[in-house]
Write a protein that holds these residues in place. Structure first.
Motif, mmCIF file in Angstrom:
data_model
loop_
_atom_site.group_PDB
_atom_site.id
_atom_site.type_symbol
_atom_site.label_atom_id
_atom_site.label_comp_id
_atom_site.label_asym_id
_atom_site.label_seq_id
_atom_site.Cartn_x
_atom_site.Cartn_y
_atom_site.Cartn_z
ATOM 1 N N LYS A 242 54.698 31.691 -14.489
ATOM 2 C CA LYS A 242 55.765 30.682 -14.558
ATOM 3 C C LYS A 242 55.493 29.510 -13.614
ATOM 4 N N LYS A 243 55.209 29.798 -12.366
ATOM 5 C CA LYS A 243 54.970 28.729 -11.405
ATOM 6 C C LYS A 243 53.733 27.911 -11.772
ATOM 7 N N THR A 244 52.741 28.575 -12.357
ATOM 8 C CA THR A 244 51.551 27.849 -12.819
ATOM 9 C C THR A 244 51.930 26.837 -13.892
ATOM 10 N N GLY A 245 52.788 27.251 -14.818
ATOM 11 C CA GLY A 245 53.234 26.331 -15.867
ATOM 12 C C GLY A 245 53.948 25.118 -15.309
ATOM 13 N N TYR A 246 54.836 25.332 -14.351
ATOM 14 C CA TYR A 246 55.543 24.204 -13.730
ATOM 15 C C TYR A 246 54.569 23.265 -13.013
ATOM 16 N N LEU A 247 53.578 23.841 -12.341
ATOM 17 C CA LEU A 247 52.651 23.029 -11.554
ATOM 18 C C LEU A 247 51.792 22.123 -12.442
ATOM 19 N N ILE A 248 51.261 22.666 -13.534
ATOM 20 C CA ILE A 248 50.417 21.835 -14.396
ATOM 21 C C ILE A 248 51.244 20.754 -15.087
ATOM 22 N N ALA A 249 52.516 21.038 -15.366
ATOM 23 C CA ALA A 249 53.392 20.004 -15.927
ATOM 24 C C ALA A 249 53.621 18.887 -14.911
ATOM 25 N N ALA A 250 53.788 19.261 -13.646
ATOM 26 C CA ALA A 250 54.001 18.255 -12.598
ATOM 27 C C ALA A 250 52.785 17.338 -12.464
ATOM 28 N N PHE A 251 51.576 17.894 -12.545
ATOM 29 C CA PHE A 251 50.358 17.081 -12.473
ATOM 30 C C PHE A 251 50.336 16.045 -13.602
ATOM 31 N N LEU A 252 50.735 16.475 -14.808
ATOM 32 C CA LEU A 252 50.686 15.556 -15.946
ATOM 33 C C LEU A 252 51.751 14.465 -15.826
ATOM 34 N N ILE A 253 52.901 14.800 -15.286
ATOM 35 C CA ILE A 253 53.942 13.788 -15.070
ATOM 36 C C ILE A 253 53.442 12.723 -14.089
ATOM 37 N N ILE A 254 52.816 13.162 -12.991
ATOM 38 C CA ILE A 254 52.275 12.216 -12.005
ATOM 39 C C ILE A 254 51.188 11.352 -12.637
ATOM 40 N N CYS A 255 50.360 11.964 -13.496
ATOM 41 C CA CYS A 255 49.303 11.225 -14.195
ATOM 42 C C CYS A 255 49.874 10.027 -14.947
ATOM 43 N N TRP A 256 50.929 10.262 -15.727
ATOM 44 C CA TRP A 256 51.468 9.184 -16.555
ATOM 45 C C TRP A 256 52.282 8.166 -15.756
ATOM 46 N N ILE A 257 52.862 8.593 -14.660
ATOM 47 C CA ILE A 257 53.514 7.630 -13.770
ATOM 48 C C ILE A 257 52.468 6.678 -13.177
ATOM 49 N N LEU A 258 51.309 7.236 -12.803
ATOM 50 C CA LEU A 258 50.220 6.397 -12.285
ATOM 51 C C LEU A 258 49.746 5.382 -13.321
ATOM 52 N N ILE A 259 49.617 5.832 -14.579
ATOM 53 C CA ILE A 259 49.154 4.919 -15.633
ATOM 54 C C ILE A 259 50.191 3.840 -15.904
ATOM 55 N N ILE A 260 51.466 4.211 -15.943
ATOM 56 C CA ILE A 260 52.528 3.231 -16.208
ATOM 57 C C ILE A 260 52.541 2.127 -15.156
ATOM 58 N N PHE A 261 52.311 2.502 -13.902
ATOM 59 C CA PHE A 261 52.373 1.512 -12.812
ATOM 60 C C PHE A 261 50.985 1.078 -12.317
ATOM 61 N N ALA A 262 49.934 1.406 -13.069
ATOM 62 C CA ALA A 262 48.570 1.076 -12.646
ATOM 63 C C ALA A 262 48.354 -0.428 -12.547
ATOM 64 N N GLU A 263 47.665 -0.853 -11.473
ATOM 65 C CA GLU A 263 47.321 -2.260 -11.289
ATOM 66 C C GLU A 263 45.816 -2.471 -11.204
ATOM 67 N N ASN A 264 45.056 -1.372 -11.188
ATOM 68 C CA ASN A 264 43.594 -1.482 -11.141
ATOM 69 C C ASN A 264 42.973 -0.247 -11.776
ATOM 70 N N VAL A 265 41.655 -0.301 -11.979
ATOM 71 C CA VAL A 265 40.970 0.786 -12.675
ATOM 72 C C VAL A 265 40.960 2.072 -11.852
ATOM 73 N N ILE A 266 41.029 1.968 -10.531
ATOM 74 C CA ILE A 266 41.036 3.161 -9.683
ATOM 75 C C ILE A 266 42.261 4.026 -9.989
ATOM 76 N N SER A 267 43.399 3.376 -10.236
ATOM 77 C CA SER A 267 44.606 4.124 -10.600
ATOM 78 C C SER A 267 44.417 4.876 -11.919
ATOM 79 N N LEU A 268 43.716 4.241 -12.860
ATOM 80 C CA LEU A 268 43.435 4.904 -14.130
ATOM 81 C C LEU A 268 42.502 6.092 -13.922
#
Length: 474
Positions: free
Chosen positions: A87-113
């Motif tokens: 269960k905790k593993t499932g929550y953790l991998i979901a959290a990583f993906l949420i952070i991934c897309w927040i980074l892409i939405i607010f990305a200002e350079n290729v390093i963020s991508l």
């Protein structure tokens, strides 16, 4: 709890197992969406309206970093289900993906991508470790194969939907859809119990009883199954990967099982699926087809899903072994045909009368891949590898798959320029034939068998039964 005696257990509910498998594999859908995202995002990011203009080299890294990150984080991801629970593993991998897309939405350079794609790779490998383990631990033998295909089916569905939405929504809208997927997963996954096997391993027997009863239904007597789980996992060492190196390399079952899953892992990528999908637009264009690039990608994406749906109905009827053999043989023939078309174009032969050949071959290839080689790797892995060896086998196999995917994403074009694209297709076809031969002589049928019966078949001790074959000892 039912009052029926053990010898009259009743019929276990399958609905709860299907629902749970679907919810768990929503993360596979979300990760598939991430994998399909570059197909429409990269042309936009390389274009004049891009908020972060990318060069071709930067684009290749944005595309391939997901695979590279997944390859190198697999050993760590494989530890999590046993260390912190499913269960905790499932929550953790979901959290990583949420952070991934927040980074892409607010990305200002290729390093963020780059950072976002690395996080997406970590989440993706987590899914392909966590989801098969969760599903196999909640499934009865009769539906284990079908439910095991869900991870690939929903991943490919995510890829197909990414192609569709990427062609009709804006870049920003697609990112918002992506970030919502793991949030939906968390909301639904919250209502699922931890797996009975992990709870027994953790010493939480009462919780394990409630969990097993939930998955089997209130009318089913779980006494015998719970006792079997307790016997199998009598000590914590039974769940953890504690085989010594001596045990690992002197056990015939372990060696044979590990060899098979590594072959199937290499088979999945060396069949050329990633490069062939990447070359979809070229194949359609070179054939003289009037189908647009976006539409051709959508067609191929849905052919993948169509093949996976066929696999659901065939996996418990035809069996794993025959599907893998059939899948490889059809893929090999299709790849030979595609290679022949490009060779004839290379020598400047007139191919106007056979423009249908590469498109038809590609369509058949994609369906063949998605009924066998694509979805069955993870099903077979969880069936023929013992719990003590599962972490090591998962780590080695999934690392291999992701690393080969990275090589395909990053260097296929360079290799095709060096030896000719037709040669690469022929090499992939040879790999399919080799894998098919190994499957014929080494892989026992696992359909409808208990894990103990499968272990005996790997030892070469199983008698012929239905479509099961006596196999030579290694």
């Amino acid at each position: 709890m039912g009052s029926a005696k053990v010898q009259d257990q009743g019929v276990p509910s399958r609905a709860t197992q299907y629902i749970a498998a679907f919810i768990v594999n929503l993360m596979a859908f979300a990760c598939g969406f991430s994998m399909g995202w570059p197909s429409t995002a990269i042309p936009y990011l390389e274009g004049p309206d891009s908020p972060i203009p990318l060069t071709a080299e930067e684009s290749s890294w944005v595309t391939s970093l997901l695979c590279l990150a997944a390859a190198f984080t697999t050993p760590f991801a494989g530890l999590l289900p046993d260390r912190i629970g499913r269960k905790k593993t499932g929550y953790l991998i979901a959290a990583f993906l949420i952070i991934c897309w927040i980074l892409i939405i607010f990305a200002e350079n290729v390093i963020s991508l780059y950072a976002a794609r690395i996080l997406s790779g970590i989440s993706s490998v987590g899914v392909f470790v966590f989801a098969p383990i969760y599903v196999v631990e909640i499934s009865i033998d009769q539906v284990r194969g079908v439910l095991g295909t869900f991870v690939t089916i929903l991943c490919n569905s995510g890829i197909a939907v990414a192609y569709v939405l990427g062609s009709v929504l804006t870049y920003e809208e697609v990112c918002y859809v992506n970030v919502s997927l793991p949030v939906i997963f968390i909301a639904l996954f919250f209502w699922l119990p931890e797996t009975p096997k992990y709870l027994v391993y953790s010493g939480k027997i009462e919780e394990a009883k409630k969990s097993l009863q939930w998955f089997r239904g209130n009318s089913y007597d779980i006494t015998a199954e719970l006792n079997e789980i307790k016997l199998s996992f009598a000590t914590k060492d039974s769940l953890s990967p504690t085989l010594s190196f001596k045990e690992m390399f002197t056990s015939k079952v372990t060696i044979r099982g590990l060899f098979i899953v590594l072959v199937l892992g290499a088979n999945q990528q060396l069949s050329g699926i990633y490069p062939v999908l990447s070359y979809t637009v070229t194949i359609f264009r070179e054939s003289g087809s009037d189908i647009s690039p976006n539409l051709s990608a959508i067609i191929v994406g849905f052919l993948l899903v169509f093949g996976n749906i066929i696999a659901i109905f065939l996996v418990e009827r035809a069996g794993r072994r025959i599907l893998l053999i059939t899948s490889n043989s059809i893929m090999a023939i299709s790849l030979i045909s595609i290679g022949a078309f490009f060779y004839l174009k290379h020598i400047e032969a007139d191919v106007s009368s056979i423009g249908w050949l590469p498109v038809t071959s590609l369509s058949i290839y994609v369906i063949a891949q998605s009924i066998g080689v694509g979805p069955l790797l993870y099903t077979v892995l969880t069936e023929i590898i013992s719990p003590k060896m599962r972490y090591i086998a998962n780590t080695m196999c999934i690392s291999l798959v992701w690393f080969l995917a990275f090589l395909g994403a990053k260097f296929f074009i360079n290799i095709a320029d060096l030896i000719g694209v037709y040669s690469t297709y022929w090499i992939f076809s040879v790999c399919c034939f080799i894998a098919m031969l190994i499957i014929i002589f080494q892989l026992p049928e696992t359909k409808g068998k208990s894990l103990d019966e499968i272990a005996k078949a790997l030892e070469g001790k199983c008698k012929k039964r239905h479509n099961t074959y006596d196999l030579p000892n290694i």
